[in-house]
Design a protein around this motif. Sequence first.
Motif, PDB file in Angstrom:
ATOM      1  N   GLY A  37      -6.701  -3.890 -12.538  1.00  0.00           N
ATOM      2  CA  GLY A  37      -6.386  -5.230 -13.017  1.00  0.00           C
ATOM      3  C   GLY A  37      -7.648  -5.990 -13.363  1.00  0.00           C
ATOM      4  O   GLY A  37      -8.751  -5.621 -12.937  1.00  0.00           O
ATOM      5  N   PRO A  38      -7.517  -7.056 -14.127  1.00  0.00           N
ATOM      6  CA  PRO A  38      -8.683  -7.877 -14.469  1.00  0.00           C
ATOM      7  C   PRO A  38      -9.221  -8.613 -13.246  1.00  0.00           C
ATOM      8  O   PRO A  38      -8.577  -8.657 -12.185  1.00  0.00           O
ATOM      9  N   ASN A  39     -10.408  -9.176 -13.361  1.00  0.00           N
ATOM     10  CA  ASN A  39     -10.968  -9.987 -12.277  1.00  0.00           C
ATOM     11  C   ASN A  39      -9.995 -11.109 -11.914  1.00  0.00           C
ATOM     12  O   ASN A  39      -9.426 -11.760 -12.798  1.00  0.00           O
ATOM     13  N   GLY A  40      -9.817 -11.320 -10.620  1.00  0.00           N
ATOM     14  CA  GLY A  40      -8.935 -12.376 -10.168  1.00  0.00           C
ATOM     15  C   GLY A  40      -7.467 -12.007 -10.138  1.00  0.00           C
ATOM     16  O   GLY A  40      -6.622 -12.862  -9.857  1.00  0.00           O
ATOM     17  N   ALA A  41      -7.158 -10.722 -10.390  1.00  0.00           N
ATOM     18  CA  ALA A  41      -5.751 -10.300 -10.435  1.00  0.00           C
ATOM     19  C   ALA A  41      -5.118 -10.222  -9.054  1.00  0.00           C
ATOM     20  O   ALA A  41      -3.901 -10.252  -8.933  1.00  0.00           O
ATOM     21  N   GLY A  42      -5.942 -10.076  -8.006  1.00  0.00           N
ATOM     22  CA  GLY A  42      -5.416  -9.977  -6.648  1.00  0.00           C
ATOM     23  C   GLY A  42      -5.561  -8.596  -6.035  1.00  0.00           C
ATOM     24  O   GLY A  42      -5.151  -8.376  -4.888  1.00  0.00           O
ATOM     25  N   LYS A  43      -6.185  -7.674  -6.749  1.00  0.00           N
ATOM     26  CA  LYS A  43      -6.254  -6.304  -6.241  1.00  0.00           C
ATOM     27  C   LYS A  43      -7.176  -6.180  -5.027  1.00  0.00           C
ATOM     28  O   LYS A  43      -6.829  -5.495  -4.056  1.00  0.00           O
ATOM     29  N   THR A  44      -8.348  -6.835  -5.062  1.00  0.00           N
ATOM     30  CA  THR A  44      -9.260  -6.752  -3.923  1.00  0.00           C
ATOM     31  C   THR A  44      -8.670  -7.447  -2.705  1.00  0.00           C
ATOM     32  O   THR A  44      -8.776  -6.947  -1.576  1.00  0.00           O
ATOM     33  N   THR A  45      -8.012  -8.575  -2.913  1.00  0.00           N
ATOM     34  CA  THR A  45      -7.334  -9.256  -1.806  1.00  0.00           C
ATOM     35  C   THR A  45      -6.288  -8.348  -1.179  1.00  0.00           C
ATOM     36  O   THR A  45      -6.178  -8.249   0.052  1.00  0.00           O
ATOM     37  N   THR A  46      -5.527  -7.663  -2.016  1.00  0.00           N
ATOM     38  CA  THR A  46      -4.502  -6.740  -1.518  1.00  0.00           C
ATOM     39  C   THR A  46      -5.126  -5.647  -0.661  1.00  0.00           C
ATOM     40  O   THR A  46      -4.653  -5.356   0.440  1.00  0.00           O
ATOM     41  N   LEU A  47      -6.219  -5.033  -1.161  1.00  0.00           N
ATOM     42  CA  LEU A  47      -6.875  -3.985  -0.391  1.00  0.00           C
ATOM     43  C   LEU A  47      -7.415  -4.513   0.929  1.00  0.00           C
ATOM     44  O   LEU A  47      -7.292  -3.863   1.970  1.00  0.00           O
ATOM     45  N   ILE A 209       2.588  -5.266 -12.651  1.00  0.00           N
ATOM     46  CA  ILE A 209       3.350  -5.290 -13.893  1.00  0.00           C
ATOM     47  C   ILE A 209       3.746  -3.895 -14.361  1.00  0.00           C
ATOM     48  O   ILE A 209       4.624  -3.764 -15.215  1.00  0.00           O
ATOM     49  N   SER A 210       3.128  -2.860 -13.790  1.00  0.00           N
ATOM     50  CA  SER A 210       3.540  -1.494 -14.101  1.00  0.00           C
ATOM     51  C   SER A 210       2.946  -0.543 -13.080  1.00  0.00           C
ATOM     52  O   SER A 210       1.842  -0.782 -12.568  1.00  0.00           O
ATOM     53  N   ILE A 211       3.658   0.541 -12.806  1.00  0.00           N
ATOM     54  CA  ILE A 211       3.156   1.554 -11.875  1.00  0.00           C
ATOM     55  C   ILE A 211       3.698   2.910 -12.308  1.00  0.00           C
ATOM     56  O   ILE A 211       4.886   3.061 -12.573  1.00  0.00           O
ATOM     57  N   ASP A 212       2.808   3.890 -12.446  1.00  0.00           N
ATOM     58  CA  ASP A 212       3.208   5.218 -12.927  1.00  0.00           C
ATOM     59  C   ASP A 212       1.972   6.112 -12.898  1.00  0.00           C
ATOM     60  O   ASP A 212       0.875   5.670 -12.528  1.00  0.00           O
ATOM     61  N   THR A 213       2.138   7.346 -13.331  1.00  0.00           N
ATOM     62  CA  THR A 213       0.974   8.196 -13.565  1.00  0.00           C
ATOM     63  C   THR A 213       0.243   7.681 -14.795  1.00  0.00           C
ATOM     64  O   THR A 213       0.853   7.038 -15.668  1.00  0.00           O
ATOM     65  N   PRO A 214      -1.063   7.951 -14.916  1.00  0.00           N
ATOM     66  CA  PRO A 214      -1.747   7.546 -16.147  1.00  0.00           C
ATOM     67  C   PRO A 214      -1.081   8.114 -17.397  1.00  0.00           C
ATOM     68  O   PRO A 214      -0.894   7.398 -18.391  1.00  0.00           O
ATOM     69  N   ALA A 215      -0.696   9.389 -17.355  1.00  0.00           N
ATOM     70  CA  ALA A 215      -0.044   9.999 -18.516  1.00  0.00           C
ATOM     71  C   ALA A 215       1.280   9.324 -18.821  1.00  0.00           C
ATOM     72  O   ALA A 215       1.634   9.109 -19.994  1.00  0.00           O
TER      73      ALA A 215
END
Length: 252
Positions: A37-47, A209-215
């Motif tokens: 996700g972009p900066n500020g998306a919440g991913k680091t907070t989640t981790l 907003i989406s979750i799957d394999t990269p392919a």
Amino acid sequence: MSPIISVSNLVKRYGDFTAVKGISFDVHQGEIFGLLGPNGAGKTTTLEIIETLREKTSGSIIVDGMDLDKSPNDIKLIIGVQLQSAGYYPNLNLRQLIALFAGLYNQEVDAMKLLDLVNLRDKAHAKYKSLSGGQKQRFSIATTLINDPKIIFLDEPTTGLDPQARRNLWELIRQVRERKTTVVLTTHYMDEAEELCDRVAIVDSGEIISIDTPAGLIDKLLASGFKRTKETKAANLEDVFINLTGKEYRDE
């Protein structure tokens, strides 16, 4: 098989601002899972919440069958978290740093074997601050393995590295997974996520907003009619660079 990490309706608020807005996802045992996700998306907070480093506002997190609310200390014993440079004592060499962290975990660790894994045996008596960028990142990953964790968390592990160091770190992450360790990482490099991750979750404005394999994600985009404005080739400029300059470690 039950997921090794299960996050359900995770919310994190800071006053009137909601950084994480009801995120839910599972991580399977033994996979490399990317949180993008972009900066500020919440991913680091989640981790950081999963890592027990930050308190959540609401929601539930189960790690290896343990409830984060009830067993945070037990969860700490089975995870490894990549430290930033500020986490290392400046006057200790790499071997001493490993011994220090091993003592904190009450673990017997063969420091030289661990340094061999990350190709740093010859730096055993060097101080962390004297290492190159790639060496620092490899040592940082080594420290996540001291307690023989079931899960490690890597936050943008290849940021700022040159192409050789980046590709070598990819190989190290694959070796970690071969030890049957689950890897959860964040990265801003989409080619890195495509190369390494079994599945990815894309986060924006505190929501998945989406979750799957990269392919799978790529196929969905192509099925929508998307076309690149420039034709892609079977190799890219980084492949050319690596092919011309070699894959060996460049630590000077």
